[in-house]
Enzyme design. Structure first.
Site, short mmCIF file in Angstrom:
data_model
loop_
_atom_site.label_atom_id
_atom_site.label_comp_id
_atom_site.label_asym_id
_atom_site.label_seq_id
_atom_site.Cartn_x
_atom_site.Cartn_y
_atom_site.Cartn_z
N ARG A 1 0.89 -1.25 -0.15
CA ARG A 1 -0.14 0.00 0.07
C ARG A 1 0.94 1.10 0.14
O ARG A 1 0.45 2.27 0.56
CB ARG A 1 -0.89 -0.03 1.21
CG ARG A 1 -2.01 -1.03 1.08
CD ARG A 1 -3.46 -0.86 1.73
NE ARG A 1 -4.29 -1.82 1.46
CZ ARG A 1 -4.60 -2.74 2.36
NH1 ARG A 1 -3.69 -2.79 3.45
NH2 ARG A 1 -5.37 -3.78 1.99
N LYS B 1 4.95 11.52 -11.34
CA LYS B 1 4.24 10.90 -12.25
C LYS B 1 4.75 9.43 -12.43
O LYS B 1 6.05 9.36 -12.70
CB LYS B 1 3.95 11.62 -13.43
CG LYS B 1 3.21 12.95 -13.53
CD LYS B 1 3.01 13.40 -15.04
CE LYS B 1 2.03 14.40 -14.79
NZ LYS B 1 1.86 14.96 -16.41
N GLU C 1 13.89 18.43 -24.02
CA GLU C 1 13.02 18.86 -22.87
C GLU C 1 13.61 19.99 -22.12
O GLU C 1 13.15 20.92 -21.44
CB GLU C 1 12.81 17.54 -21.97
CG GLU C 1 12.09 16.37 -22.54
CD GLU C 1 10.68 16.50 -22.50
OE1 GLU C 1 10.10 17.59 -22.13
OE2 GLU C 1 9.91 15.54 -23.03
N LYS D 1 10.93 22.76 -13.31
CA LYS D 1 9.92 21.68 -13.07
C LYS D 1 9.45 21.74 -11.70
O LYS D 1 8.16 21.52 -11.33
CB LYS D 1 10.51 20.49 -13.61
CG LYS D 1 9.50 19.25 -13.30
CD LYS D 1 9.35 18.36 -14.17
CE LYS D 1 8.21 17.30 -14.06
NZ LYS D 1 8.06 16.17 -14.81
N GLU E 1 -1.72 18.32 -11.88
CA GLU E 1 -1.95 18.87 -13.23
C GLU E 1 -3.61 19.17 -13.39
O GLU E 1 -4.20 19.07 -14.37
CB GLU E 1 -1.71 17.78 -14.16
CG GLU E 1 -1.45 18.35 -15.83
CD GLU E 1 -0.94 17.44 -16.45
OE1 GLU E 1 0.11 16.94 -16.30
OE2 GLU E 1 -1.42 17.47 -17.70
N ARG F 1 0.50 22.86 -14.49
CA ARG F 1 1.39 21.66 -14.93
C ARG F 1 1.32 21.22 -16.36
O ARG F 1 2.28 20.86 -16.88
CB ARG F 1 1.21 20.43 -13.72
CG ARG F 1 2.21 19.64 -13.95
CD ARG F 1 2.25 18.39 -13.05
NE ARG F 1 3.41 17.48 -13.43
CZ ARG F 1 3.86 16.55 -12.38
NH1 ARG F 1 3.44 16.42 -11.10
NH2 ARG F 1 4.91 15.50 -12.70
N ASN G 1 3.59 20.16 -21.01
CA ASN G 1 3.40 19.52 -22.12
C ASN G 1 3.56 20.20 -23.68
O ASN G 1 3.14 19.81 -24.49
CB ASN G 1 1.86 19.01 -21.98
CG ASN G 1 1.70 18.15 -20.74
OD1 ASN G 1 2.47 17.29 -20.49
ND2 ASN G 1 0.53 18.18 -20.22
N HIS H 1 3.88 18.26 -26.67
CA HIS H 1 3.42 16.98 -26.33
C HIS H 1 2.32 16.58 -27.12
O HIS H 1 2.13 15.08 -27.37
CB HIS H 1 3.52 16.89 -25.03
CG HIS H 1 5.00 16.65 -24.18
ND1 HIS H 1 5.90 17.76 -24.52
CD2 HIS H 1 5.50 15.59 -23.65
CE1 HIS H 1 6.99 17.52 -23.62
NE2 HIS H 1 6.77 16.20 -23.33
N HIS I 1 2.68 13.29 -29.07
CA HIS I 1 1.98 12.13 -28.77
C HIS I 1 1.37 11.60 -30.15
O HIS I 1 1.45 10.54 -30.37
CB HIS I 1 0.89 12.49 -27.82
CG HIS I 1 -0.11 11.37 -27.52
ND1 HIS I 1 0.04 10.35 -26.62
CD2 HIS I 1 -1.33 11.24 -28.23
CE1 HIS I 1 -0.73 9.49 -26.77
NE2 HIS I 1 -1.72 10.01 -27.60
N HIS J 1 10.99 9.79 -27.94
CA HIS J 1 10.20 10.88 -27.28
C HIS J 1 10.67 12.13 -27.47
O HIS J 1 9.74 13.13 -28.02
CB HIS J 1 9.84 10.35 -25.97
CG HIS J 1 9.03 11.40 -25.14
ND1 HIS J 1 7.69 11.53 -25.72
CD2 HIS J 1 9.24 12.20 -24.26
CE1 HIS J 1 7.09 12.51 -24.84
NE2 HIS J 1 7.94 13.00 -24.08
#
Ligand code: GLY
Length: 373
Positions: free
Chosen positions: A126, A148, A190, A232, A242, A246, A250, A253, A257, A271
């Site tokens: 947990r 994330k 990035e 960041k 987000e 946040r 992106n 992105h 994507h 990426h």
């Protein structure tokens, strides 16, 4: 002998706040640095075969030196490892080592290892602590910071996961020396992103010194990683889950994507390369909508091309792209809100904002031009 300079960036999240340490030799000194945040002097290191060959021995020696008990698990390298099957195996293998609630997992590797290990830590017993030791530029400036975690599924990348903050991040800038140039460049996209989002002065610094950072200059590298992590950390502290700002991270992105989905996520396209092209498209869309001077889009492209990143769709050498299919991929992005695609647009370099009201015809026209050029 000159003292080694280690920079520290704090991610301000109240009781879950943590430090990002940035500098050379941090893997060899890891035990000493992480000891104060361990709740038990015991860690389980998760890494992949490639990274283990370069860095595992040094990391384990540092734990020995600090009196920290350790075990380790070595996974196969590559994006395919970030799936349910490997998550299940990782959890089973960790459980076989009989961890306790206060045992800490240590992710030694790039984004795949960090995301998978972080997710395993979030659900193991947990929830146990984990520490990120990112060894790629992309992981140092982006994926290891901010909590994330997750895995890919047949429906797309990162669709199953959790927010679970690490207890510490160690960005060893000497680890970047073992990276293939192409991976280093993909991570650099990035870095450029942070300049584009909110720090025009950093973008100007990159124009002057980014190449040095890529070529291995230690202090330029440290500055690039530290400035990126600081940016960041500020965004994550303000909007951990987000709900708002946040999303600025992106930038590029949504387009990236779509390109990755169209080429297949296990294709040759990295990426960061998709993000570089995607940022160019986000600037073009902003120019098309009358928000951004054309000169700023040109400046971004010139810098990307100067360091050797792809700056245009044509740089990918793929003969055909279908704008309608790319838009279809964008519609399936997890950042779609009430059916509307979210774009990060710019008023210029260093001035990004979130836009949820871009007309699909504008995007279609932009992609049609990009495909034709
Ligand atoms: N990589 C984007 C974020 O961490 O929010």
């Amino acid at each position: 002998m000159t003292a080694t300079v280690i920079d520290k960036v704090r991610v301000g999240l109240d009781s879950r706040a943590y430090d990002i340490l940035i500098g050379p030799g941090l893997i060899a000194g890891a035990g000493r640095h992480v000891a104060p945040v361990l709740r038990q002097k015991r860690v389980i290191v998760v890494t992949d075969r490639n990274v283990a060959g370069h860095h595992l021995d040094a990391l384990l020696r540092s734990f020995d030196d600090a009196g920290i008990g350790h075990q380790h698990l070595i996974l196969p390298p590559g994006e395919k490892t970030k799936d349910f099957a490997h998550l299940q195996k990782l959890l089973d293998d960790v459980l076989a080592l009989k961890p306790e609630r206060r045992t800490t997992l240590v992710a030694l590797g790039g984004g795949v290892i960090g995301d998978l290990t972080g997710f395993a830590a979030s659900i193991l017993l947990r929830g146990v602590d984990f520490i990120q030791v990112p060894t790629t530029l992309l992981a140092q400036v982006d994926s290891s910071v901010g909590g994330k975690t997750g895995i890919d599924t047949a429906h797309g990348k990162n669709l199953v996961g959790a927010f679970h903050q690490p207890r510490m991040v160690l960005c060893d800038t000497t680890a970047l020396d073992t990276l293939p140039r192409r991976d280093l460049l993909a991570g650099y996209a990035e870095v450029v992103k942070y300049g584009c989002i909110g720090d025009a002065a950093f973008f100007t610094w990159l124009e002057g010194h980014g190449q040095r950072a890529l070529d291995g200059d230690g202090s330029a590298r440290r500055h690039a990683v530290m400035t990126s992590c600081r940016a960041k950390a500020a965004v994550v502290a303000a909007d951990e889950r987000e709900d708002g700002a946040r999303a600025l991270l992106n930038l590029g992105h949504t387009f990236a994507h779509a390109l990755e989905a169209e080429t297949g996520f296990d294709s040759d396209l990295l990426h960061g390369e998709a993000v570089a092209i995607g940022m160019g498209m986000a600037f073009d869309l902003s120019v098309r909508l009358g928000l951004c001077p054309l000169a700023d889009a040109g400046r971004l492209r010139r810098h990307l091309a100067a360091v050797g990143l792809p700056a245009e769709l044509a740089d990918l050498g793929r003969p055909s792209w279908d704008p309608a299919r790319l838009i279809e991929h964008m519609r399936r992005d997890k950042k779609v809100l009430d059916g509307r695609i979210t774009f990060i647009l710019v008023r210029g370099i260093g001035a990004a904002h979130i836009a949820r009201d871009v007309a699909p015809e504008e995007v279609h026209a932009l992609l049609t031009d990009a495909v034709a050029s």
